[in-house]
Design a protein around this motif. Structure first.
Motif, mmCIF file in Angstrom:
data_model
loop_
_atom_site.group_PDB
_atom_site.id
_atom_site.type_symbol
_atom_site.label_atom_id
_atom_site.label_comp_id
_atom_site.label_asym_id
_atom_site.label_seq_id
_atom_site.Cartn_x
_atom_site.Cartn_y
_atom_site.Cartn_z
ATOM 1 N N VAL A 92 -0.667 -1.903 -16.087
ATOM 2 C CA VAL A 92 -1.565 -1.006 -16.810
ATOM 3 C C VAL A 92 -2.366 -1.819 -17.815
ATOM 4 O O VAL A 92 -1.784 -2.545 -18.633
ATOM 5 C CB VAL A 92 -0.789 0.113 -17.529
ATOM 6 C CG1 VAL A 92 -1.728 0.974 -18.375
ATOM 7 C CG2 VAL A 92 -0.058 0.982 -16.511
ATOM 8 N N VAL A 93 -3.682 -1.720 -17.719
ATOM 9 C CA VAL A 93 -4.580 -2.398 -18.653
ATOM 10 C C VAL A 93 -5.175 -1.338 -19.572
ATOM 11 O O VAL A 93 -5.739 -0.352 -19.103
ATOM 12 C CB VAL A 93 -5.698 -3.161 -17.916
ATOM 13 C CG1 VAL A 93 -6.560 -3.924 -18.924
ATOM 14 C CG2 VAL A 93 -5.109 -4.124 -16.890
ATOM 15 N N ARG A 94 -5.036 -1.539 -20.876
ATOM 16 C CA ARG A 94 -5.490 -0.559 -21.869
ATOM 17 C C ARG A 94 -6.589 -1.146 -22.742
ATOM 18 O O ARG A 94 -6.431 -2.256 -23.269
ATOM 19 C CB ARG A 94 -4.319 -0.102 -22.733
ATOM 20 C CG ARG A 94 -3.185 0.561 -21.948
ATOM 21 C CD ARG A 94 -2.101 1.095 -22.879
ATOM 22 N NE ARG A 94 -0.975 1.658 -22.144
ATOM 23 C CZ ARG A 94 -0.901 2.916 -21.707
ATOM 24 N NH1 ARG A 94 -1.920 3.730 -21.924
ATOM 25 N NH2 ARG A 94 0.168 3.356 -21.070
ATOM 26 N N ASN A 95 -7.662 -0.388 -22.910
ATOM 27 C CA ASN A 95 -8.757 -0.761 -23.796
ATOM 28 C C ASN A 95 -8.855 0.154 -25.018
ATOM 29 O O ASN A 95 -9.376 -0.238 -26.058
ATOM 30 C CB ASN A 95 -10.088 -0.710 -23.035
ATOM 31 C CG ASN A 95 -10.098 -1.637 -21.834
ATOM 32 O OD1 ASN A 95 -9.901 -2.839 -21.962
ATOM 33 N ND2 ASN A 95 -10.313 -1.079 -20.644
ATOM 34 N N SER A 116 -7.883 -5.995 -25.182
ATOM 35 C CA SER A 116 -7.271 -5.348 -24.015
ATOM 36 C C SER A 116 -5.796 -5.738 -23.933
ATOM 37 O O SER A 116 -5.438 -6.908 -24.117
ATOM 38 C CB SER A 116 -7.996 -5.760 -22.739
ATOM 39 O OG SER A 116 -9.354 -5.352 -22.786
ATOM 40 N N ASN A 159 -10.574 -5.830 -15.213
ATOM 41 C CA ASN A 159 -10.916 -5.033 -16.391
ATOM 42 C C ASN A 159 -12.311 -5.359 -16.907
ATOM 43 O O ASN A 159 -13.118 -4.450 -17.173
ATOM 44 C CB ASN A 159 -9.883 -5.276 -17.492
ATOM 45 C CG ASN A 159 -10.113 -4.401 -18.712
ATOM 46 O OD1 ASN A 159 -10.279 -3.187 -18.599
ATOM 47 N ND2 ASN A 159 -10.139 -5.011 -19.875
ATOM 48 N N ASP A 175 -8.253 3.214 -19.804
ATOM 49 C CA ASP A 175 -7.151 2.420 -19.253
ATOM 50 C C ASP A 175 -7.076 2.685 -17.751
ATOM 51 O O ASP A 175 -7.755 3.578 -17.228
ATOM 52 C CB ASP A 175 -5.813 2.722 -19.942
ATOM 53 C CG ASP A 175 -5.399 4.197 -19.863
ATOM 54 O OD1 ASP A 175 -5.608 4.826 -18.804
ATOM 55 O OD2 ASP A 175 -4.870 4.731 -20.853
ATOM 56 N N LYS A 177 -4.408 1.760 -13.948
ATOM 57 C CA LYS A 177 -3.214 1.188 -13.333
ATOM 58 C C LYS A 177 -3.591 0.408 -12.080
ATOM 59 O O LYS A 177 -4.429 0.861 -11.297
ATOM 60 C CB LYS A 177 -2.226 2.300 -12.964
ATOM 61 C CG LYS A 177 -1.009 1.832 -12.177
ATOM 62 C CD LYS A 177 -0.098 2.984 -11.810
ATOM 63 C CE LYS A 177 -0.682 3.872 -10.740
ATOM 64 N NZ LYS A 177 -0.693 3.204 -9.401
ATOM 65 N N CYS A 202 -7.108 6.016 -13.306
ATOM 66 C CA CYS A 202 -7.914 5.507 -14.427
ATOM 67 C C CYS A 202 -8.113 6.631 -15.432
ATOM 68 O O CYS A 202 -8.218 7.803 -15.044
ATOM 69 C CB CYS A 202 -9.302 5.052 -13.979
ATOM 70 S SG CYS A 202 -9.363 3.720 -12.778
ATOM 71 N N ARG A 203 -8.198 6.309 -16.717
ATOM 72 C CA ARG A 203 -8.718 7.259 -17.698
ATOM 73 C C ARG A 203 -10.183 6.930 -17.921
ATOM 74 O O ARG A 203 -10.525 5.801 -18.307
ATOM 75 C CB ARG A 203 -7.933 7.190 -19.007
ATOM 76 C CG ARG A 203 -6.604 7.923 -18.965
ATOM 77 C CD ARG A 203 -5.993 8.098 -20.351
ATOM 78 N NE ARG A 203 -4.816 8.955 -20.269
ATOM 79 C CZ ARG A 203 -3.569 8.496 -20.063
ATOM 80 N NH1 ARG A 203 -3.362 7.190 -19.913
ATOM 81 N NH2 ARG A 203 -2.556 9.337 -19.988
#
Length: 258
Positions: A92-95, A116, A159, A175, A177, A202-203
Motif C-alpha cells: 500500500v502506497v499512501r500520499n 509517500s 506512484n 493511496d 494497493k 485506489c482512493r
C-alpha cells in the motif's frame, strides 16, 4: 462460449485457464465487498469499468518500463494475463492520510503526508490481512530482500507516474494497493506487477471538491458507486459510449467453467 477451467475465484475476479501455456484469463466480476467481505453487494457494470480502467493503467505502466502481467484485453470483462506466482503481500502506497492510517495514528482524513509512505500487509482473509514489516516478510520467506528492494522501487515509480496521470484529469491519488508476482520463463525469474489498478483498490478524490470516486462510496454507504467509477473512466477516456449502452443492456456477462 466454450467451456473452460476455472482455477481461482476471489472477491472481485475469476481466473480461468488461458489459451496458451503460462497464460490466464482474468474475469472482472460485479461483486463488491468491504471489511473482509463482511459487507457484500452487486454493482452492475463495475467489472466492465474496472477492466477498462486497469487495462488503461497497466498499458501506460508498460510504456514506462514497468513489467506487468497484462497481455491484452479480450472483451469488456476479460483480460489475457501472464500466470505468475503471487507474492502474499499487499503493498500500500499512501500520499494522503485516509482509511486505516487515520484510525491507527489518529490523523485527520485528508492530511497530506510529508512523503509517500509504503506499507505491507500479509494476504490472509482469515487473519484480516494484518500489517507486517519487511522483517516479517523476509524472516518468514514470503519474499527475499532483493525482491523487496525491487518491489519498493517499482511501487514508488508507479506512484510517481500515477500521481501525474490522475492529476492530469483532476483526480488526487490518495493511496492504492499493489500486488506483485514471480514470472518464470525457463530458468529466468522476474518480479512483475499483477492484479489490477482501479477504483476498487485506489482512493481517488476529485481535486477541486474532494468528492470520493472510489470504493469508499460503497464502504461508507455514500451511494453513487457506479457513477463515480464511470467518472474516473470518462476522465481517463477509456469508456466509449457503446460500452455504456452495453452496460445498461447486459450488466452481467455469461461465465462458463468446467
Amino acid at each position: 462460449m466454450a467451456r473452460r477451467t476455472r482455477l481461482y475465484e476471489g472477491k472481485a475476479k475469476i481466473l480461468y485457464e488461458g489459451p496458451e501455456p503460462g497464460t490466464l484469463i482474468q474475469y472482472f466480476k460485479d461483486d463488491a465487498t468491504a471489511f473482509n467481505a463482511e459487507k457484500k453487494a452487486e454493482l452492475k457494470g463495475k467489472g466492465v469499468l474496472n477492466n477498462r480502467i486497469s487495462e488503461h493503467v497497466f498499458t501506460a505502466l508498460e510504456g514506462i518500463g514497468i513489467p506487468t502481467h497484462f497481455i491484452r484485453s479480450l472483451n469488456m470483462r476479460e483480460q489475457l494475463v501472464r500466470a505468475v506466482e503471487i507474492i502474499p503481500i499487499e503493498v500500500v502506497v499512501r500520499n494522503v492520510a485516509a482509511g486505516s492510517m487515520c484510525k491507527r495514528l489518529g490523523l485527520e482524513e485528508g492530511t497530506p503526508l510529508p512523503r509517500s509512505i509504503v506499507e505491507y500487509y500479509y494476504k490472509s482473509d482469515e487473519l484480516g490481512d494484518p500489517m507486517v514489516t519487511e522483517e516479517h516478510i523476509t524472516a518468514f520467506g514470503w519474499a527475499y530482500l532483493d525482491e523487496m528492494d525491487e518491489i519498493v522501487a517499482s511501487s514508488l515509480r508507479i506512484n510517481d507516474f500515477l500521481l501525474g496521470l490522475f492529476a492530469g484529469v483532476g483526480i488526487k491519488l490518495v493511496d492504492f494497493k499493489l500486488e506483485f508476482g514471480r514470472f518464470y520463463v525457463d530458468d529466468d525469474m522476474r518480479i512483475i506487477l499483477a492484479d489490477e489498478i482501479s477504483p476498487d483498490n485506489c482512493r481517488l478524490w476529485d481535486i477541486k471538491t474532494g468528492e470520493k470516486l472510489d470504493k469508499d462510496r460503497f464502504r461508507r454507504d455514500l451511494g453513487g458507486e457506479i457513477e463515480a467509477y464511470q467518472e474516473v473512466a470518462r476522465r481517463l477516456g477509456v469508456l466509449p459510449s457503446a460500452d455504456i449502452r452495453e452496460l445498461a443492456a447486459h450488466p452481467k456477462a455469461k461465465q462458463a467453467d468446467s
